[in-house]
Write a protein that holds these residues in place. Structure first.
Motif, mmCIF file in Angstrom:
data_model
loop_
_atom_site.group_PDB
_atom_site.id
_atom_site.type_symbol
_atom_site.label_atom_id
_atom_site.label_comp_id
_atom_site.label_asym_id
_atom_site.label_seq_id
_atom_site.Cartn_x
_atom_site.Cartn_y
_atom_site.Cartn_z
ATOM 1 N N PRO A 1 -48.182 -96.620 -54.142
ATOM 2 C CA PRO A 1 -47.173 -96.899 -53.115
ATOM 3 C C PRO A 1 -45.968 -97.621 -53.699
ATOM 4 N N ARG A 2 -44.811 -97.347 -53.106
ATOM 5 C CA ARG A 2 -43.591 -97.986 -53.602
ATOM 6 C C ARG A 2 -43.671 -99.492 -53.469
ATOM 7 N N TYR A 3 -44.173 -99.945 -52.328
ATOM 8 C CA TYR A 3 -44.392 -101.380 -52.129
ATOM 9 C C TYR A 3 -45.857 -101.659 -52.444
ATOM 10 N N ARG A 4 -46.085 -102.393 -53.512
ATOM 11 C CA ARG A 4 -47.439 -102.620 -53.973
ATOM 12 C C ARG A 4 -48.245 -103.349 -52.892
ATOM 13 N N ALA B 1 -46.694 -92.915 -60.544
ATOM 14 C CA ALA B 1 -46.035 -91.939 -59.675
ATOM 15 C C ALA B 1 -46.735 -91.801 -58.333
ATOM 16 N N ASP C 1 -36.776 -108.730 -50.578
ATOM 17 C CA ASP C 1 -37.911 -108.695 -51.492
ATOM 18 C C ASP C 1 -38.301 -110.120 -51.858
ATOM 19 N N GLU D 1 -47.173 -104.496 -63.972
ATOM 20 C CA GLU D 1 -46.958 -103.283 -63.198
ATOM 21 C C GLU D 1 -46.250 -102.211 -64.029
#
Length: 429
Positions: free
Chosen positions: A279-282, A276, A31, A267
């Motif tokens: 996307p998990r990865y912005r 919810a 990350d 965020e």
């Protein structure tokens, strides 16, 4: 995924293919902190080796100072997968300041091979330059009292020199052949045709038009700079031993820890219904919108902006009304983005500094009411009227559909009719 980590890890020399694969998988999952937390069973499945082999290679990578890890525990006391941190130029090689060992690419090997100019030998026997050098050496030996041993080739060269007309001044029997326009190489007193070999100090500035199959590639014009102490990079070749991570960063700027913390605060301010479905990865468009907004507002001010617009612009009603959010990323960008007012201190029609109404927004509204133009500000979407639903299946009717008096859609009405028709057909049979 960190492209910088992947590019750098690919250049490291770790001594084992499985170990290199594990390091690449960690870099692929890294990350913005150059960290990740894959489990050992997952790495073993990807590498098609045993978990014990993965643990052994991870221990070796720790000894090589390439990675560090932290243990993680859950609230109930159970152990989670460890978090691995990759070291490299981004953290001064784990704080040591000593670069790690890297591989030598074919391009770097060629640069090392071309660092020195090629050595030149003597002229081939039988060529004009070789005959002149041999003749001059024999004449010098004769002047010292030694009788030279002449060969038929030397006698022929001497006869040619003796028959030169008297008009060609400065040409003697011991002089080199005269220079003509067809001569391939001019012969001067400083020419390498002297008995002693002279080493050239620079390379020619033009490359040959073609290369034979046995001839290696000649260095570029930068080789003369290398001869004077310059770098191989002056000729276009990459200097060996340098990391290529700096050249891979094409305009991309890594955020500082303070910036990353501010982005994380913004965020976290997104409503739970919106978070919810994001996307998990912005995506990059959302991160860029947050970074641009942080140039004029603090993270807390953006959090208040998100909360205010979520309710006043009708997004909360859409999320609760069952229609849902069709484009969650676009909604998030609108919640965090700057407004249409030209005043940077305007916050949706209110001045941040004074708390009063923004005068520029008031002027724009007045201009539009009098038909004087000005930039058009689109109306913010509202919750809209609720669409009627079917009395049986509770599915909303289409916006253009005509609602029957009994409130039952055509599909629900056709279902019992189809059952009755089937029963009639069975009874008649």
């Amino acid at each position: 995924m960190s492209n910088e980590a992947q590019t750098y890890v690919a250049t490291l020399k770790v001594g084992d293919t499985t170990r290199k694969f594990i390091l690449l998988r960690l870099a692929d999952r890294a990350d913005e902190r150059f960290s990740c937390f894959p489990s050992v069973p997952l790495l073993a499945a990807e590498a098609e080796v045993s978990e014990r082999t993965i643990q052994r290679h991870l221990a070796t990578l720790r000894e090589m100072k390439l990675i560090s890890d932290k243990e993680r525990t859950r609230a109930d006391g159970s152990t989670a997968s460890s978090r691995f941190f990759l070291h490299g130029p981004w953290d001064s090689y784990g704080g040591t300041g000593v670069p790690f060992a890297t591989i030598t690419t074919p391009k770097q090997r060629r640069a090392e091979q071309w660092a020195e100019p090629p050595r030149e030998g003597s002229f081939r026997p039988g060529t004009a330059a070789a005959e002149v050098i041999s003749l001059n050496s024999n004449v010098s030996a004769g002047q010292e009292g030694v009788t030279p041993t002449t060969s038929p080739e030397h006698e022929k060269a001497a006869d040619v020199n003796s028959n030169v007309s008297a008009g060609q001044q400065g040409v003697t029997p011991t002089s080199p052949p005269p220079v003509t326009p067809m001569s391939p190489h001019p012969v001067t007193p400083m020419s390498p045709l002297e008995p002693t070999e002279v080493t050239p100090t620079s390379e020619p500035t033009t490359a040959p038009s073609a290369r034979s199959a046995n001839d290696g590639r000649r260095p570029s014009t930068g080789s003369s700079a290398r001869g004077r102490g310059g770098s191989a990079a002056s000729g276009g070749a990459k200097a060996p031993g340098k990391s290529s991570s700096a050249s891979k960063a094409k305009g991309s700027v890594r955020m500082s820890r303070a910036q990353a913390a501010a982005v994380k605060t913004v965020e976290d301010a997104f409503p739970a219904e919106l978070a919810a479905v994001l996307p998990r990865y912005r995506p990059a468009v959302l991160r860029d919108a947050i970074v641009d907004a942080l140039r004029g507002r603090t993270a807390d001010q953006l959090a208040e902006r998100i909360d205010r617009r979520w309710y006043t612009w009708g997004f909360a009603a859409k999320a609760d009304g069952g229609d849902g959010l069709e484009r969650p990323v676009g909604v998030a960008v609108r919640l965090v983005g700057d407004g249409d007012c030209a005043d940077a201190r305007c916050e949706d029609g209110v001045s941040v500094d004074t708390g009063a109404a923004c005068p520029r927004c008031a002027e724009r509204r007045q201009d539009r009411s009098h038909g004087r133009g000005g930039p058009h500000v689109p109306a913010q979407p509202g919750p809209g009227p609720a669409r009627p639903r079917c009395a049986d299946c509770e599915v909303p009717f289409a916006p253009t559909a005509v609602v029957p008096e009994d409130g039952v859609c055509a599909e629900c009405r056709a279902e019992p009719e189809a059952v009755l028709a089937r029963l009639r057909a069975e009874l008649l049979v």
